[in-house]
Design a protein around this motif. Sequence first.
Motif, PDB file in Angstrom:
ATOM      1  N   GLY A 281       1.875   0.211  -7.535  1.00  0.00           N
ATOM      2  CA  GLY A 281       1.365  -0.407  -6.221  1.00  0.00           C
ATOM      3  C   GLY A 281       1.786  -0.169  -5.016  1.00  0.00           C
ATOM      4  O   GLY A 281       0.754   0.785  -3.608  1.00  0.00           O
ATOM      5  N   VAL A 282       2.766   1.046  -4.966  1.00  0.00           N
ATOM      6  CA  VAL A 282       2.865   1.998  -3.874  1.00  0.00           C
ATOM      7  C   VAL A 282       2.165   3.153  -3.659  1.00  0.00           C
ATOM      8  O   VAL A 282       1.060   3.458  -2.796  1.00  0.00           O
ATOM      9  CB  VAL A 282       4.336   2.775  -4.565  1.00  0.00           C
ATOM     10  N   TYR A 283       1.201   3.594  -4.938  1.00  0.00           N
ATOM     11  CA  TYR A 283      -0.250   4.780  -4.940  1.00  0.00           C
ATOM     12  C   TYR A 283      -0.674   3.672  -3.872  1.00  0.00           C
ATOM     13  O   TYR A 283      -1.458   4.498  -3.267  1.00  0.00           O
ATOM     14  CB  TYR A 283      -0.437   4.827  -6.181  1.00  0.00           C
ATOM     15  N   LYS A 284      -1.702   3.078  -4.132  1.00  0.00           N
ATOM     16  CA  LYS A 284      -2.408   2.054  -3.537  1.00  0.00           C
ATOM     17  C   LYS A 284      -2.379   1.608  -1.959  1.00  0.00           C
ATOM     18  O   LYS A 284      -2.966   2.035  -1.504  1.00  0.00           O
ATOM     19  CB  LYS A 284      -2.465   0.690  -4.226  1.00  0.00           C
ATOM     20  N   ALA A 285      -0.632   1.178  -1.762  1.00  0.00           N
ATOM     21  CA  ALA A 285      -0.763   1.676  -0.491  1.00  0.00           C
ATOM     22  C   ALA A 285      -0.885   2.395   0.662  1.00  0.00           C
ATOM     23  O   ALA A 285      -1.420   2.860   1.257  1.00  0.00           O
ATOM     24  CB  ALA A 285       0.921   0.621  -0.113  1.00  0.00           C
ATOM     25  N   ALA A 286      -0.273   3.031  -0.530  1.00  0.00           N
ATOM     26  CA  ALA A 286      -0.304   4.899   0.285  1.00  0.00           C
ATOM     27  C   ALA A 286      -1.653   5.680   0.442  1.00  0.00           C
ATOM     28  O   ALA A 286      -1.772   5.921   1.539  1.00  0.00           O
ATOM     29  CB  ALA A 286       0.455   6.234  -0.324  1.00  0.00           C
ATOM     30  N   MET A 287      -2.447   4.839  -0.045  1.00  0.00           N
ATOM     31  CA  MET A 287      -3.495   5.541   0.168  1.00  0.00           C
ATOM     32  C   MET A 287      -4.770   4.572   1.291  1.00  0.00           C
ATOM     33  O   MET A 287      -5.037   5.286   1.987  1.00  0.00           O
ATOM     34  CB  MET A 287      -4.664   5.306  -1.893  1.00  0.00           C
ATOM     35  N   ARG A 288      -4.433   3.110   0.564  1.00  0.00           N
ATOM     36  CA  ARG A 288      -4.990   2.520   1.859  1.00  0.00           C
ATOM     37  C   ARG A 288      -4.611   3.133   3.674  1.00  0.00           C
ATOM     38  O   ARG A 288      -5.237   3.570   4.348  1.00  0.00           O
ATOM     39  CB  ARG A 288      -3.748   1.275   2.212  1.00  0.00           C
ATOM     40  N   ARG A 289      -3.019   3.808   3.625  1.00  0.00           N
ATOM     41  CA  ARG A 289      -2.435   4.369   5.223  1.00  0.00           C
ATOM     42  C   ARG A 289      -3.328   5.696   4.606  1.00  0.00           C
ATOM     43  O   ARG A 289      -2.719   6.760   5.572  1.00  0.00           O
ATOM     44  CB  ARG A 289      -1.514   4.255   4.950  1.00  0.00           C
ATOM     45  N   GLY A 290      -3.916   6.933   4.010  1.00  0.00           N
ATOM     46  CA  GLY A 290      -4.057   7.675   4.047  1.00  0.00           C
ATOM     47  C   GLY A 290      -2.909   8.783   4.059  1.00  0.00           C
ATOM     48  O   GLY A 290      -3.492   9.956   4.494  1.00  0.00           O
ATOM     49  N   LEU A 291      -2.053   8.261   2.929  1.00  0.00           N
ATOM     50  CA  LEU A 291      -1.489   9.615   2.696  1.00  0.00           C
ATOM     51  C   LEU A 291      -1.122   9.779   1.612  1.00  0.00           C
ATOM     52  O   LEU A 291      -2.064   9.537   0.410  1.00  0.00           O
ATOM     53  CB  LEU A 291       0.200   8.319   2.813  1.00  0.00           C
ATOM     54  N   SER A 292      -0.541  10.967   0.990  1.00  0.00           N
ATOM     55  CA  SER A 292      -1.269  11.640   0.267  1.00  0.00           C
ATOM     56  C   SER A 292       0.907  11.970  -0.786  1.00  0.00           C
ATOM     57  O   SER A 292       1.279  11.459   0.135  1.00  0.00           O
ATOM     58  CB  SER A 292      -1.501  13.106   0.109  1.00  0.00           C
ATOM     59  N   ILE A 293       0.429  11.770  -2.004  1.00  0.00           N
ATOM     60  CA  ILE A 293       1.405  11.633  -3.124  1.00  0.00           C
ATOM     61  C   ILE A 293       1.545  13.205  -4.033  1.00  0.00           C
ATOM     62  O   ILE A 293       0.014  12.984  -3.964  1.00  0.00           O
ATOM     63  CB  ILE A 293       1.665  10.325  -3.641  1.00  0.00           C
ATOM     64  N   PRO A 294       2.077  14.068  -3.646  1.00  0.00           N
ATOM     65  CA  PRO A 294       3.882  13.310  -2.837  1.00  0.00           C
ATOM     66  C   PRO A 294       3.895  14.532  -1.821  1.00  0.00           C
ATOM     67  O   PRO A 294       4.981  14.487  -1.212  1.00  0.00           O
ATOM     68  CB  PRO A 294       4.457  14.822  -3.848  1.00  0.00           C
ATOM     69  N   GLY A 295       2.353  14.857  -1.050  1.00  0.00           N
ATOM     70  CA  GLY A 295       2.646  15.672   0.005  1.00  0.00           C
ATOM     71  C   GLY A 295       3.515  14.991   1.120  1.00  0.00           C
ATOM     72  O   GLY A 295       4.387  14.988   1.960  1.00  0.00           O
ATOM     73  N   ASP A 296       3.235  13.067   1.129  1.00  0.00           N
ATOM     74  CA  ASP A 296       3.562  12.748   2.327  1.00  0.00           C
ATOM     75  C   ASP A 296       4.697  11.998   1.893  1.00  0.00           C
ATOM     76  O   ASP A 296       5.651  11.483   2.882  1.00  0.00           O
ATOM     77  CB  ASP A 296       2.510  11.793   2.966  1.00  0.00           C
TER      78      ASP A 296
END
Length: 365
Positions: A281-296
Motif C-alpha cells: 500500500g505504501v508503494y501505491k501512495a508513493a506512486m500517487r505522489r510521484g515519489l520513486s522507491i527507493p530514490g525518494d
Amino acid sequence: MTASTPRSRHSRTAATPTTAPEDVVLPGKATINDIARLTGVSKKTVSRVINNSPLVHPETREKVLALMKQLGYVPDPQARGLAFRRSFLIGLVYDNPTAQFIVNMQYGALDALRDSGYELVVHPCDSSKDDYIDGVRRFAQQQKLHGVILIPRVSEDEQLATALREIGVRYVRIASIPLDEAASMVVTHDRQAGSEAANYLESLGHRNIGLITGPRRYRSTIERGGGFLSGLDARGIELSPDYIYEGGYTFDSGVAGAEYLLAKSPRPTAIFACNDEMAAGVYKAAMRRGLSIPGDLSVVGYDDSPLASQLWPALTTIHSPIRDLGHMAAQMLLSDDPSPTGAVASPRTVTPRLVVRDSSQRPKG
C-alpha cells in the motif's frame, strides 16, 4: 414333437454367474475387510498398518500398503475415530486479515499431516465478537478434534486457551512471545525482528522515519512496533507519535497510512510497515505522489510473503518462516509425547531475519 432336454441347475449357474467372485473388488470400493481377506492378515493387522504401528512386520506392511494403493483404499476418518475414540482431524483457527499468511500456514500444516492419516479443517472467526469463543468451542466439540492450531490473533487470547483446556482439546499457540506452557507454544520473536529493521534503516542514514503498525489489539503489533521503536531509540532516534500510524494489516490501510505519513513535514525518507500487504500500500501512495522507491522513499515490510518479491522494486522485508510455523505446530499435535523425556524446558522458536532487496537505500543528500 420332441421334448427339450432341461439344462441342469449346475450348468446354468456356471454359464451366467449372478454374483461377482469373492476376490473381485472394484477400485475405490475396497473396505478394510477386503484388504484383510486379500492379503491373508487380520483386520487388526491392517488397522495397525494404517496407523503406522511398529508392531507390524515390514514385509506384511509392504504387502498391505501395496494392495491399498492398488485398490485405491482410503481409511474412513469417521470410522477410525469411532474405533480409537478420537477423530483424526486437526483444526486451524484464525482471525487474520492477511490471506497469504493463512494460505502459507495451511500449506505448512498440510505438509506435516501428509501420509499421517490426519486431515486439516479450518475455522475462520471474528475475535472482536463476544460469542466467538463459544463458536470455537462448538467447532472443536462437533468435529471431535484431535488438536487445534491457534494463530495470531486468536492465539493471544488466554480465555480461548482456557476454554479449550476445559473441554480437553489439545492446542498449539503461535505467538510473538511465550504465552503458555512450552509444550503448547511456538514463539516467533517479533520484537527482535522489529529492532533489526530499525537498525538497518538507521545504518543507511535515515533519520526521518515513519511507522505503520497493525491493529493495537494484536500482540504482534506491540512486539514489532515496540522492537522498532526501541531499536531506533538505542541508536539515538526518538520517533514522534505523529509519525506512527495504526493500520489494519491490509493493503488499503497501508495506502492510508502512507498518505498520512507522506503529508508530514519533514517528509519521511523511509517507512517500516509491519506486514508486506501494508508495505504494498505504501508503494501505491508513493506512486500517487510521484515519489520513486527507493530514490525518494525506502520501504521495509514484514513476513517475506510471495508479494515481497513480486513487487517492483522487490521489497526489503523481515522473513518470517510462516509455512514452517504451520508445519511445526501440526507436528507438535501429532506427537503424543512432545519431547523424549516428556518435559519441555523451553518453547519451540523461529528466528525472523532481514532480507535486503531493492526497495531500500541511503537517503538523498
